[in-house]
Design a protein around this motif. Sequence first.
Motif, short mmCIF file in Angstrom:
data_model
loop_
_atom_site.label_atom_id
_atom_site.label_comp_id
_atom_site.label_asym_id
_atom_site.label_seq_id
_atom_site.Cartn_x
_atom_site.Cartn_y
_atom_site.Cartn_z
N GLY A 252 0.81 -1.21 0.00
CA GLY A 252 0.00 0.00 0.00
C GLY A 252 0.84 1.26 0.00
O GLY A 252 0.46 2.28 -0.59
N LEU A 253 2.01 1.19 0.65
CA LEU A 253 2.90 2.35 0.68
C LEU A 253 3.51 2.60 -0.70
O LEU A 253 3.82 3.75 -1.05
N PHE A 254 3.69 1.55 -1.48
CA PHE A 254 4.18 1.71 -2.85
C PHE A 254 3.19 2.52 -3.67
O PHE A 254 3.57 3.37 -4.49
N GLN A 255 1.89 2.28 -3.44
CA GLN A 255 0.88 3.04 -4.17
C GLN A 255 0.86 4.50 -3.73
O GLN A 255 0.69 5.40 -4.55
N LEU A 256 1.05 4.74 -2.44
CA LEU A 256 1.21 6.13 -1.98
C LEU A 256 2.48 6.75 -2.55
O LEU A 256 2.53 7.96 -2.82
N GLY A 257 3.50 5.91 -2.74
CA GLY A 257 4.74 6.39 -3.34
C GLY A 257 4.55 6.92 -4.75
O GLY A 257 5.30 7.79 -5.21
N ALA A 258 3.53 6.40 -5.46
CA ALA A 258 3.24 6.90 -6.80
C ALA A 258 2.80 8.35 -6.75
O ALA A 258 3.17 9.17 -7.61
N ILE A 259 2.00 8.69 -5.73
CA ILE A 259 1.59 10.09 -5.56
C ILE A 259 2.79 10.95 -5.19
O ILE A 259 2.97 12.06 -5.70
N MET A 260 3.64 10.41 -4.30
CA MET A 260 4.84 11.14 -3.90
C MET A 260 5.76 11.38 -5.09
O MET A 260 6.37 12.46 -5.21
N LEU A 261 5.86 10.41 -5.98
CA LEU A 261 6.70 10.53 -7.17
C LEU A 261 6.31 11.75 -8.00
O LEU A 261 7.17 12.53 -8.44
N PHE A 262 5.01 11.91 -8.22
CA PHE A 262 4.52 13.02 -9.04
C PHE A 262 4.95 14.37 -8.45
O PHE A 262 5.50 15.23 -9.15
N PHE A 263 4.70 14.55 -7.14
CA PHE A 263 4.96 15.85 -6.52
C PHE A 263 6.44 16.05 -6.20
O PHE A 263 6.92 17.19 -6.18
N LEU A 264 7.19 14.97 -5.98
CA LEU A 264 8.63 15.10 -5.77
C LEU A 264 9.32 15.57 -7.05
O LEU A 264 10.16 16.48 -7.02
N SER A 265 8.96 14.98 -8.18
CA SER A 265 9.55 15.38 -9.46
C SER A 265 9.25 16.84 -9.76
O SER A 265 10.12 17.61 -10.19
N LEU A 266 8.00 17.22 -9.52
CA LEU A 266 7.60 18.61 -9.75
C LEU A 266 8.35 19.54 -8.81
O LEU A 266 8.78 20.64 -9.19
N GLY A 267 8.53 19.11 -7.56
CA GLY A 267 9.24 19.92 -6.57
C GLY A 267 10.70 20.12 -6.92
O GLY A 267 11.27 21.19 -6.66
N ILE A 268 11.33 19.10 -7.49
CA ILE A 268 12.73 19.22 -7.90
C ILE A 268 12.88 20.33 -8.94
O ILE A 268 13.77 21.19 -8.85
N PHE A 269 11.99 20.32 -9.94
CA PHE A 269 12.07 21.33 -10.99
C PHE A 269 11.79 22.73 -10.46
O PHE A 269 12.55 23.68 -10.71
N ILE A 270 10.70 22.88 -9.72
CA ILE A 270 10.30 24.21 -9.30
C ILE A 270 11.30 24.78 -8.29
O ILE A 270 11.54 26.00 -8.25
N SER A 271 11.93 23.92 -7.48
CA SER A 271 12.97 24.38 -6.55
C SER A 271 14.19 24.86 -7.33
O SER A 271 14.79 25.88 -6.98
N TRP A 272 14.57 24.10 -8.35
CA TRP A 272 15.71 24.48 -9.19
C TRP A 272 15.46 25.84 -9.82
O TRP A 272 16.34 26.72 -9.83
N LEU A 273 14.25 26.05 -10.35
CA LEU A 273 13.94 27.29 -11.04
C LEU A 273 13.96 28.48 -10.08
O LEU A 273 14.59 29.51 -10.37
#
Length: 546
Positions: A372-393
């Motif tokens: 079940g945590l793997f499925q929550l990890g899918a949501i985390m993946l989306f926002f972590l990737s977005l956070g990496i970009f927006i933090s860099w910018l």
Amino acid sequence: MKSYAEEKRIRPDILTSAVFWSIIIMMFYNMISVRIFGDMGAGFCSGPSALYFLLYISFILAVQKSVYIMVRLRARRSQFLNAQANMVKSLRLFCAIGLVLSLGIGFGSYYIARSLLGAGKVYFQLIIVAISLFFMCSQGVIRGYLQGLGYTRPIVIADLLISVSSFISGGIISGIMYSYGKKVNELFHGDEYSAIYGASGMMIGLLVGSLVGFVQIFVSYELRKKEIAEIVKNGAPRYLDNKNDVYKGIRPILYLYASPVLMCLVDNIIYNLIQMKNGNSRDMIAIYGAYNGRVVSFVILLAFLCCLPFIKMWNKVMARIERDELEGARDRLKRLLHFTYMVLAPVATALFVSSDMIQITIFGKSNEQVSGLFQLGAIMLFFLSLGIFISWLLNHMGKSLLLVVNISIAWAVHIGLILLLVLALKWELKGVVMAEIAGFVVYDIICIFMVLKMLKLRSNPLGNVGIPLAAAALSGLVLLAENKLLAAYIGEVLTLILGLVIYVIVYMILLIVLRGIRTSELEKIPMGKFLMGFSSRIQHDKYYEE
């Protein structure tokens, strides 16, 4: 005669890609380690490894960035003497801090292991971290100095060399020590010694990587010492009002870089303290090890892989912003966000649907406690990737204060939900993961809103996010059906491979039908040309105005 020259530098996107690849290799190293010594071994090294990565980010990446900024500003005015003086001061300071922390971790290793990590036997791994810090504390200053003077090749090599050497040496050492630990298990009639020995081997691999990085960067500096001396000699005289702005500049950089890893370490400690209070010390190690070694490592690996194709586009957006070409920046950012959502939506959905298949393929077997945590990890993946970009910018736009405020808000949300979900509602590890996701969601929303506001760009949530998510959801149903029908006949590995191929094809077809991608945009996507004929018949828009 040697002189400072900006044009001799390696492109910024290559430097960023090298760091991202080193992180990917490190996360793959974590996953392979789970395959070697199991979830319990991953639990024994989860705290020490998080501490190691926190110190690596702080003393190498954050210090390197702050020293680089200081040197670059002075180098452009030929103030090389001032830059050198500040470098020496910074080197002394961070070496002193590193030495004090190293001694503190080393001498306090047993107390930290027993009181915070719940396993006194991992004190040896903390001693390894302390020794590693001794080799790391000076690297960031030297790397930042070389990069600021234009010597970027050693910097590209450095992070990759550390990660690769850690991966190779650690894999071999942990395998040998795990095999030896099995014999210790038989001797003492226990089952945890092999996991402890294997985890210690992994940490020794990180120590080897730190030592290799130390040797590499100091050899690189020594080889260029005469050239640097000539550059400094031909520069401007030393100014007496010189201030070392490394101390001030590193604060927001350190806060930004270290917060994600610090969050993982704090969450690990909180989870351990609660489980120890409830008398679940033994079970908590294996459960958190499965979460950290399987879910966290895989999500971080995928997040940085998803960011890699767009790094060049990030720099193009930033180049327009630096030249005050806001119209061009808006167009490029709009296109970048469009393609980013187009990639993140299907990757996150595939992870959500095929979590068990992925676990079996990578780790040999599925762990029901973290499925079940793997499925929550899918949501985390989306926002972590977005956070990496927006933090860099935002970081490259110089919005340090905004980043500090946004990260602080995310921390407040995260800690508040930890208190509510973990302490009050007793959701345990699930509550920890949901608190982490909430922190990323709040941070991303605030940062994206600020960027869109600064660039006066109107967002199109339906076109950018809604259509890719709808196409990914429908494709996910096809993937789910394929997993259910074929897994019992051809096995999980072949089912996953075949399912992902079908999933990508169906997703692209639905994206075209829903007009989530233009025909002209298919040329920029790998294998997209094969769908251009179909797209032109559906959309009748092969030649869009860009």
